[in-house]
Design a protein around this motif. Structure first.
Motif, PDB file in Angstrom:
ATOM      1  N   SER A  94       3.691   2.626   5.680  1.00 47.14           N
ATOM      2  CA  SER A  94       4.001   2.748   4.147  1.00 47.14           C
ATOM      3  C   SER A  94       4.476   1.267   3.572  1.00 47.14           C
ATOM      4  O   SER A  94       4.125   0.818   2.614  1.00 47.14           O
ATOM      5  CB  SER A  94       5.144   3.538   4.053  1.00 47.14           C
ATOM      6  N   ARG A  95       5.032   0.502   4.424  1.00 45.98           N
ATOM      7  CA  ARG A  95       5.641  -0.830   3.773  1.00 45.98           C
ATOM      8  C   ARG A  95       4.439  -2.029   3.739  1.00 45.98           C
ATOM      9  O   ARG A  95       4.373  -2.820   3.014  1.00 45.98           O
ATOM     10  CB  ARG A  95       6.565  -1.298   4.878  1.00 45.98           C
ATOM     11  N   MET A  96       3.317  -1.621   4.533  1.00 43.34           N
ATOM     12  CA  MET A  96       2.305  -2.712   4.400  1.00 43.34           C
ATOM     13  C   MET A  96       1.091  -2.089   3.895  1.00 43.34           C
ATOM     14  O   MET A  96       0.245  -2.688   3.534  1.00 43.34           O
ATOM     15  CB  MET A  96       1.803  -2.883   5.826  1.00 43.34           C
ATOM     16  N   SER A  97       1.190  -0.755   3.267  1.00 43.09           N
ATOM     17  CA  SER A  97       0.115  -0.209   2.406  1.00 43.09           C
ATOM     18  C   SER A  97      -0.170  -0.958   1.056  1.00 43.09           C
ATOM     19  O   SER A  97      -1.446  -1.110   0.885  1.00 43.09           O
ATOM     20  CB  SER A  97       0.545   1.215   1.994  1.00 43.09           C
ATOM     21  N   GLY A  98       0.881  -1.660   0.384  1.00 34.18           N
ATOM     22  CA  GLY A  98       0.671  -2.168  -0.680  1.00 34.18           C
ATOM     23  C   GLY A  98      -0.109  -3.528  -0.510  1.00 34.18           C
ATOM     24  O   GLY A  98      -1.158  -3.900  -1.035  1.00 34.18           O
ATOM     25  N   LYS A  99       0.013  -4.253   0.621  1.00 29.61           N
ATOM     26  CA  LYS A  99      -0.670  -5.502   1.131  1.00 29.61           C
ATOM     27  C   LYS A  99      -2.118  -4.944   1.298  1.00 29.61           C
ATOM     28  O   LYS A  99      -3.069  -5.814   1.202  1.00 29.61           O
ATOM     29  CB  LYS A  99       0.237  -6.227   2.216  1.00 29.61           C
ATOM     30  N   ALA A 100      -2.226  -3.888   1.999  1.00 29.31           N
ATOM     31  CA  ALA A 100      -3.403  -3.349   2.589  1.00 29.31           C
ATOM     32  C   ALA A 100      -4.351  -3.130   1.244  1.00 29.31           C
ATOM     33  O   ALA A 100      -5.487  -3.564   0.975  1.00 29.31           O
ATOM     34  CB  ALA A 100      -3.428  -2.298   3.422  1.00 29.31           C
ATOM     35  N   THR A 101      -3.931  -2.434   0.169  1.00 29.38           N
ATOM     36  CA  THR A 101      -4.598  -2.080  -1.041  1.00 29.38           C
ATOM     37  C   THR A 101      -4.806  -3.567  -1.843  1.00 29.38           C
ATOM     38  O   THR A 101      -5.889  -3.522  -2.300  1.00 29.38           O
ATOM     39  CB  THR A 101      -3.472  -1.395  -1.914  1.00 29.38           C
ATOM     40  N   LYS A 102      -3.910  -4.450  -1.718  1.00 30.08           N
ATOM     41  CA  LYS A 102      -4.270  -5.654  -2.538  1.00 30.08           C
ATOM     42  C   LYS A 102      -5.500  -6.347  -1.908  1.00 30.08           C
ATOM     43  O   LYS A 102      -6.406  -7.093  -2.773  1.00 30.08           O
ATOM     44  CB  LYS A 102      -3.176  -6.685  -2.151  1.00 30.08           C
ATOM     45  N   PHE A 103      -5.804  -6.313  -0.319  1.00 25.08           N
ATOM     46  CA  PHE A 103      -7.011  -6.703   0.059  1.00 25.08           C
ATOM     47  C   PHE A 103      -8.324  -5.684   0.139  1.00 25.08           C
ATOM     48  O   PHE A 103      -8.980  -6.059   1.078  1.00 25.08           O
ATOM     49  CB  PHE A 103      -6.752  -7.375   1.625  1.00 25.08           C
ATOM     50  N   GLU A 104      -8.150  -4.684  -0.375  1.00 23.76           N
ATOM     51  CA  GLU A 104      -8.890  -3.550  -0.549  1.00 23.76           C
ATOM     52  C   GLU A 104      -9.169  -3.054   0.988  1.00 23.76           C
ATOM     53  O   GLU A 104     -10.465  -2.756   1.220  1.00 23.76           O
ATOM     54  CB  GLU A 104     -10.305  -4.175  -1.177  1.00 23.76           C
ATOM     55  N   LEU A 105      -8.422  -2.578   1.678  1.00 25.07           N
ATOM     56  CA  LEU A 105      -8.375  -2.215   3.205  1.00 25.07           C
ATOM     57  C   LEU A 105      -7.843  -0.865   2.911  1.00 25.07           C
ATOM     58  O   LEU A 105      -6.795  -0.404   2.287  1.00 25.07           O
ATOM     59  CB  LEU A 105      -7.576  -3.203   4.074  1.00 25.07           C
ATOM     60  N   SER A 106      -8.610   0.044   3.841  1.00 20.65           N
ATOM     61  CA  SER A 106      -7.878   1.310   4.077  1.00 20.65           C
ATOM     62  C   SER A 106      -7.197   1.417   5.414  1.00 20.65           C
ATOM     63  O   SER A 106      -7.424   0.652   6.204  1.00 20.65           O
ATOM     64  CB  SER A 106      -9.095   2.413   4.199  1.00 20.65           C
ATOM     65  N   LEU A 107      -5.949   2.183   5.374  1.00 23.83           N
ATOM     66  CA  LEU A 107      -5.041   2.328   6.402  1.00 23.83           C
ATOM     67  C   LEU A 107      -4.825   3.588   6.784  1.00 23.83           C
ATOM     68  O   LEU A 107      -4.395   4.512   5.987  1.00 23.83           O
ATOM     69  CB  LEU A 107      -3.498   1.644   5.866  1.00 23.83           C
ATOM     70  N   THR A 108      -5.348   3.924   8.066  1.00 24.88           N
ATOM     71  CA  THR A 108      -5.169   5.225   8.604  1.00 24.88           C
ATOM     72  C   THR A 108      -4.341   5.420   9.881  1.00 24.88           C
ATOM     73  O   THR A 108      -4.064   4.462  10.627  1.00 24.88           O
ATOM     74  CB  THR A 108      -6.587   5.581   8.940  1.00 24.88           C
ATOM     75  N   THR A 109      -3.507   6.597   9.991  1.00 26.40           N
ATOM     76  CA  THR A 109      -2.738   6.868  11.250  1.00 26.40           C
ATOM     77  C   THR A 109      -3.113   8.000  11.698  1.00 26.40           C
ATOM     78  O   THR A 109      -3.356   9.092  11.094  1.00 26.40           O
ATOM     79  CB  THR A 109      -1.370   6.894  10.567  1.00 26.40           C
ATOM     80  N   LYS A 110      -3.007   7.919  13.039  1.00 24.66           N
ATOM     81  CA  LYS A 110      -3.079   8.981  13.949  1.00 24.66           C
ATOM     82  C   LYS A 110      -2.148   8.935  15.013  1.00 24.66           C
ATOM     83  O   LYS A 110      -2.186   8.596  16.192  1.00 24.66           O
ATOM     84  CB  LYS A 110      -4.593   9.339  14.698  1.00 24.66           C
ATOM     85  N   LEU A 111      -0.916   9.713  14.590  1.00 26.54           N
ATOM     86  CA  LEU A 111       0.282   9.732  15.391  1.00 26.54           C
ATOM     87  C   LEU A 111       0.864  10.908  15.979  1.00 26.54           C
ATOM     88  O   LEU A 111       0.859  12.061  15.562  1.00 26.54           O
ATOM     89  CB  LEU A 111       1.352   9.156  14.453  1.00 26.54           C
ATOM     90  N   ALA A 112       1.126  10.763  17.431  1.00 28.37           N
ATOM     91  CA  ALA A 112       1.647  11.828  18.154  1.00 28.37           C
ATOM     92  C   ALA A 112       3.110  11.705  18.110  1.00 28.37           C
ATOM     93  O   ALA A 112       3.667  10.593  17.961  1.00 28.37           O
ATOM     94  CB  ALA A 112       1.190  11.762  19.523  1.00 28.37           C
ATOM     95  N   GLU A 113       3.904  12.750  18.334  1.00 24.50           N
ATOM     96  CA  GLU A 113       5.327  12.808  18.318  1.00 24.50           C
ATOM     97  C   GLU A 113       5.975  12.475  19.767  1.00 24.50           C
ATOM     98  O   GLU A 113       6.111  13.172  20.668  1.00 24.50           O
ATOM     99  CB  GLU A 113       5.780  14.201  18.033  1.00 24.50           C
TER     100      GLU A 113
END
Length: 500
Positions: A347-366
Motif C-alpha cells: 500500500s505504501r509503494m502503490s503510489g510510486k508504482a502508479t507513477k511508473f504505470e506499473l500494476s502491483l498484485t499480491t497473493k498472500l497466505a496467512e
C-alpha cells in the motif's frame, strides 16, 4: 590517536613495573626445576628401597643364625640333663660360644645367662661396647639390635621348653652393605647428573624451537598491527602453535578484506555523494547566471530536489547499514503476521508504482514469522522499490507469500529489465548497480539490496534471486515460522491490487 597513545602508555607502564624475563629462560628454569625434583625423588625412593632390602636381608640372616644357635645350645643341654640351665650355661658357656661360632662360619658369638652375665664369648679378647640397655630388652624375651659404626649387634632370647634361659648375641659387619649402598648412591647421582644435563640440553633445543616459532608469531602480529597483512602462516607445525599461526593468518586476511571493503565503501560513498552534489552546484551556478529563465528555474528545481532526495536516501541507508553492526536479533524478534505487513508495504509503494504505470498484485497466505517487524518493513520496502525502479513501463510486480516446511517463503517478482548472469555475484555488494545510467535516472544508490541481504540474514533467514535479461527478476526471501505457526493450517487469502 589518543586511544593508541593511552594503550602504548599503559604497556610502557607495565614494562616498568615488571622486569622482562624471556619465555625461553622461564621454560628452562621450570624444566630444570622439574628435572632436579624428578631425579631427587627417584634417587630417594631407589636408595630407600635398597636400604630397606638390605635391612630385611640382614634381619633374615641373623634370625636364621639365632634359630641355629638356639637349637645347638638346647640340644647340648638335653645331652646333660643332670644340672639346671643356669649352671649348664655358666659351665659350658665358653665352649657353646665357640661351637656356635664355628657353626656360623666364625661369627663373633656372646652368650649371657638369665641375669645378663656373660658366660661365653667366642672371641674372649674382643669386647663389645656398652650394650646394657639392649641386653635388658633382650632379657624380656624380645629380639633387638643396635648399630655401632659399621657393626650390627644382634641379641635374641634363648628360649627352651622351660622358658627363657639367657640371651645369645651376634655381631654382623655392615661394611659390605654400606659400601654397596654408597656405590649405588654415587652411581645414581652420576647417572642423574648426566640425565639432567642431557635432558636440559634437549629441552634447550626444543624450547629454542618453540621460542623461535613464538617470535615469528609475534613478528607476524607486529606486521598486522603496522598494516602489513600476511597471507601465509608464519609457522607451519602440527600442534597448538600451528593452529595459532593459521588463526593469525585467517585473522590477517579477514582484517585485510575488511579494510579493503571499508576503503572501497568510503571511495564508493564519496563518489556517490559527489555526483548529486556536483549536479546541485552546477544548477546553482546556472541560476546565478540566468536568473530570469523560467524553464531553467523549473528544471533546476526538479533536478535539485531529485538529487537531494537521492542524497537523503543514501544517508538513511548508510546509517541503517551502520546500525546493523550492533543489531541483536533476540532483543527485537516477535511474532509478525506477514500478510498484513506485506499488504501495508504494498500500500505504501502503490503510489510510486502508479507513477511508473506499473500494476502491483499480491497473493498472500496467512503466515506468522518470528522476526523484527521494523526490519521486515525496511526489507520489503527496498525489494518493492527495487522492483519499481528496474521495471519497464506498463510492467507488473507480484508479491506472494506461503508456508513451506517450517519456513515462510516470500517472493517479489517483476517484469523488468532483468539481471545479467555475471552480475549475480556482485548484486548484494554495497553501491553495486547493474545499470548505472538507470540507477541515476531512477535515484538508485546501490545500497538497497546490500541492506536487504543483511536484514534477511539478521532475521535468521536468507535471500535468493532468479533473473534473466529481458524476462524480469524474482527475489525470494525465506524466514523461519514462529514456533506456533506450523501447528496451524496455513491457508492463503489472495488479494490483488493494480496501479496503472
Amino acid at each position: 590517536m589518543s586511544g593508541q597513545k593511552a594503550v602504548s602508555g599503559a604497556a610502557k607502564a607495565r614494562k616498568r613495573r615488571r622486569p622482562y624475563i624471556s619465555l625461553r629462560w622461564r621454560f628452562l628454569a621450570a624444566l630444570a626445576a622439574l628435572l632436579v625434583l624428578t631425579i631427587a625423588v627417584l634417587s630417594t625412593l631407589v636408595l630407600r628401597d635398597i636400604e630397606r632390602n638390605q635391612r630385611q636381608r640382614v634381619e633374615s640372616i641373623l634370625k636364621q643364625r639365632s634359630e641355629l644357635a638356639n637349637l645347638r645350645i638346647s640340644q647340648t643341654y638335653l645331652g646333660d640333663p643332670q644340672v639346671d640351665a643356669q649352671t649348664f650355661l655358666r659351665r659350658s658357656g665358653p665352649q657353646l660360644a665357640a661351637d656356635v661360632s664355628n657353626l656360623l662360619s666364625g661369627t663373633h658369638v656372646v652368650i649371657y645367662n638369665a641375669d645378663g652375665i656373660e658366660v661365653g664369648n667366642s672371641q674372649p679378647l674382643s669386647r663389645t661396647g656398652n650394650v646394657a640397655d639392649t641386653l635388658a630388652i633382650a632379657n624380656q624375651g624380645k629380639t633387638v639390635y643396635q648399630e655401632a659404626d659399621s657393626q650390627l649387634i644382634y641379641m635374641s632370647p634363648l628360649v627352651w621348653t622351660i622358658g627363657q634361659v639367657g640371651v645369645v648375641q651376634f655381631e654382623y659387619s655392615l661394611a659390605g652393605d654400606q659400601q654397596f649402598y654408597h656405590t649405588i648412591a654415587l652411581s645414581i647421582r652420576t647417572i642423574g647428573l648426566i640425565a639432567l644435563a642431557a635432558s636440559f640440553l634437549l629441552g634447550l633445543i626444543y624450547v629454542q624451537r618453540v621460542v623461535h616459532a613464538i617470535r615469528k608469531l609475534q613478528q607476524a602480529t607486529e606486521q598486522i598491527r603496522s598494516g602489513e597483512y600476511i597471507v601465509e602462516p608464519p609457522v607451519k607445525r602440527s600442534d597448538e602453535l600451528g593452529d595459532l599461526s593459521e588463526g593469525i593468518t585467517y585473522m590477517s586476511l579477514a582484517i585485510k578484506q575488511s579494510m579493503d571493503r571499508q576503503k572501497q565503501f568510503i571511495g564508493s560513498i564519496s563518489h556517490e555523494f559527489k555526483t548529486p552534489l556536483t549536479s546541485i552546484i552546477a544548477y546553482t551556478d546556472l541560476l546565478d547566471m540566468y536568473r530570469d529563465d523560467p524553464e531553467l528555474l523549473e528544471e533546476a528545481r526538479c533536478n535539485m530536489r531529485r538529487e537531494a532526495d537521492r542524497l537523503l536516501e543514501m544517508v538513511e541507508k548508510v546509517l541503517r547499514l551502520s546500525a546493523l553492526e550492533q543489531y541483536e536479533f533476540n532483543q527485537n524478534a516477535e511474532p509478525v503476521e506477514l500478510a498484513s505487513l506485506l499488504a501495508e508495504c504494498c500500500s505504501r509503494m502503490s503510489g510510486k508504482a502508479t507513477k511508473f504505470e506499473l500494476s502491483l498484485t499480491t497473493k498472500l497466505a496467512e503466515v506468522t514469522v518470528m522476526a523484527d517487524r521494523e526490519s521486515l518493513v525496511h526489507l520489503f520496502l527496498n525489494l518493492l522499490d527495487n522492483a519499481i525502479k528496474y521495471n519497464v513501463q506498463g510492467g507488473e510486480i507480484v508479491v506472494s507469500s506461503t508456508a513451506e516446511g517450517g519456513y515462510a517463503v516470500i517472493s517479489v517478482r517483476d517484469t523488468g529489465i532483468g539481471i545479467p548472469e555475471e552480475a549475480m555475484d556482485k548484486l548484494f555488494q554495497p553501491f553495486y548497480t547493474v545499470s548505472k545510467d538507470r540507477a541515476r535516472s531512477t535515484g538508485g544508490t546501490g545500497l538497497g539490496l546490500s541492506l536487504v541481504k543483511q536484514l534477511a540474514e539478521l532475521q535468521q533467514g536468507k535471500i535468493a534471486v532468479k533473473s534473466a535479461i529481458g524476462a524480469g527478476s524474482e527475489f525470494t526471501v525465506t524466514l523461519p515460522l514462529a514456533p506456533e505457526a506450523p501447528k496451524r493450517l496455513q491457508r492463503g487469502n489472495k488479494s490483488e491490487t493494480k496501479a496503472t
